[in-house]
Enzyme design. Structure first.
Site, PDB file in Angstrom:
ATOM      1  N   THR A  79     -54.178  -8.554   1.031  1.00  0.00           N
ATOM      2  CA  THR A  79     -54.072  -9.236   0.178  1.00  0.00           C
ATOM      3  C   THR A  79     -55.446 -10.510   1.656  1.00  0.00           C
ATOM      4  OG1 THR A  79     -52.192  -9.599  -0.947  1.00  0.00           O
ATOM      5  CG2 THR A  79     -52.892 -11.794  -0.944  1.00  0.00           C
ATOM      6  N   TYR A  97     -49.740  -9.993 -12.090  1.00  0.00           N
ATOM      7  CA  TYR A  97     -49.940 -10.209 -13.803  1.00  0.00           C
ATOM      8  C   TYR A  97     -49.485  -9.834 -14.871  1.00  0.00           C
ATOM      9  CZ  TYR A  97     -53.094 -13.405 -17.375  1.00  0.00           C
ATOM     10  OH  TYR A  97     -53.135 -14.094 -17.797  1.00  0.00           O
ATOM     11  N   TYR A 124     -45.973  -1.415  -2.076  1.00  0.00           N
ATOM     12  CA  TYR A 124     -45.690  -2.593  -1.437  1.00  0.00           C
ATOM     13  C   TYR A 124     -45.867  -3.961  -2.895  1.00  0.00           C
ATOM     14  CZ  TYR A 124     -48.491  -7.233  -0.074  1.00  0.00           C
ATOM     15  OH  TYR A 124     -48.724  -8.785   0.820  1.00  0.00           O
ATOM     16  N   ARG A 127     -46.616 -13.248  -5.328  1.00  0.00           N
ATOM     17  CA  ARG A 127     -48.169 -13.062  -5.218  1.00  0.00           C
ATOM     18  C   ARG A 127     -48.065 -12.123  -6.772  1.00  0.00           C
ATOM     19  NH1 ARG A 127     -51.573 -14.814  -1.978  1.00  0.00           N
ATOM     20  NH2 ARG A 127     -51.418 -15.185  -0.350  1.00  0.00           N
ATOM     21  N   LYS A 134     -44.264  -1.961   1.961  1.00  0.00           N
ATOM     22  CA  LYS A 134     -44.126  -3.200   2.531  1.00  0.00           C
ATOM     23  C   LYS A 134     -43.199  -4.295   1.744  1.00  0.00           C
ATOM     24  CE  LYS A 134     -47.314  -6.502   3.564  1.00  0.00           C
ATOM     25  NZ  LYS A 134     -48.870  -6.906   4.313  1.00  0.00           N
ATOM     26  N   ILE A 149     -46.675  -5.260   8.996  1.00  0.00           N
ATOM     27  CA  ILE A 149     -47.713  -5.583   8.584  1.00  0.00           C
ATOM     28  C   ILE A 149     -47.745  -6.504   8.484  1.00  0.00           C
ATOM     29  CG2 ILE A 149     -49.626  -4.719   6.684  1.00  0.00           C
ATOM     30  CD1 ILE A 149     -48.576  -2.507   6.175  1.00  0.00           C
TER      31      ILE A 149
END
Length: 293
Positions: free
Chosen positions: A46, A109, A135, A140, A164, A206
């Site tokens: 990202t 989404y 992840y 997001r 993550k 990370i």
């Protein structure tokens, strides 16, 4: 330390003023991080503005980082999305010979059910020639991958080696740490929570901020991994304000402003993101002086 213990950084994609990729700055940033203790580098996450990078640019970015790294630290490549077939196609058609693992984001989404998330990563696991770091970033994706789903994947697929976790949810972190298989890694994606996660048994981070302040960040993480909480928190407290500042407008505009202040790259971002405001840039410069003094 194993391959993905310690400090990984989600490296930015530096841009020139004309919005082309600045490969010289990217090379310098890779060297700066490795020389200052970063343990591994994540490409095209990202923070790397992966959604506005073309396929050709991504290949060129990988090439630049692989050459600059020259085998010194492990490399992780972001390949993910909400079209499972497309993700699989990208994995199959990407040269992964210099890549140690994939970082693959939970589908965004579409808001799939937990079974959909499981089946998505099952399909990816079955075609990936390298290890996979899941992840989870619900802020997001608008969809949380629950600890139950994460740990089900961890137990069912040997090449799914880590998550993550970036839900900024302490209870979720602790549930993962309590219930995970022994060799499965919980990697924090939250710069503000990582020290507590590491002290509770996490493998590391990370990081976004770590690429600008690798000496301080890696020292903090290493102290945390050694259980030296008091010394680690002293560094954490010194980085708290900068951690808040870099996420106050958008990521990666904030971290790019820090890197610009350090003379490592320009603060240019691609639309729909916009550069950090002059007000934020000034606050960042002031805070940098405090950290460096």
């Amino acid at each position: 330390m194993t391959k993905f213990h310690g400090t990984g950084v989600a490296i930015i994609t530096p841009f020139n003023a004309d919005l082309t990729v600045d490969h010289n700055a990217l090379t310098n940033l890779v060297n700066f991080n490795i020389e200052n203790g970063t343990n591994y580098i994540v490409i095209s996450g990202t923070t790397g503005e992966s959604v506005t990078i073309t396929k050709h640019e991504k290949q060129a970015i990988i090439k630049t980082i692989v050459e600059a790294n020259n085998g010194r630290v492990p490399l992780v490549l972001g390949i993910g999305g909400n079209n499972t077939a497309q993700v699989i196609d990208e994995i199959k058609t990407t040269d992964l010979s210099a890549i140690d693992a994939l970082l693959s984001v939970s589908p965004y989404y579409s808001k799939p059910q937990q079974e959909g998330i499981y089946q998505h990563f099952k399909a990816i696991s079955e075609v990936s020639p390298v290890d996979i770091i899941l992840y989870n970033v619900p802020g997001r994706t608008s969809s949380n991958m629950t600890p139950e789903t994460t740990l089900r994947l961890a137990r069912d697929f040997k090449n799914i080696i880590a998550v993550k976790e970036a839900g900024n949810n302490v209870h979720q972190y602790l549930t993962l740490l309590r219930d995970k298989p022994e060799d499965f890694l919980i990697i924090s994606g939250d710069d503000d929570l990582v020290l507590g996660v590491v002290l509770a048994g996490g493998a590391g981070v990370i990081s976004v901020l770590g690429q600008a302040l690798p000496k301080q960040f890696t020292t903090m993480i290493n102290l945390g991994l050694e259980g030296r909480a008091k010394e680690a928190y002293k560094i954490h407290f010194g980085l708290m304000e900068m951690t808040s500042l870099i996420f106050s407008e958008n990521n990666p505009a904030g971290i790019k402003a820090v890197l610009e202040a350090l003379g490592l790259s320009k603060s240019t971002v691609r639309l729909p993101l916009v550069e950090a405001t002059n007000e934020l840039k000034q606050k960042i410069k002031t805070e940098l002086q405090k950290i460096e003094s």
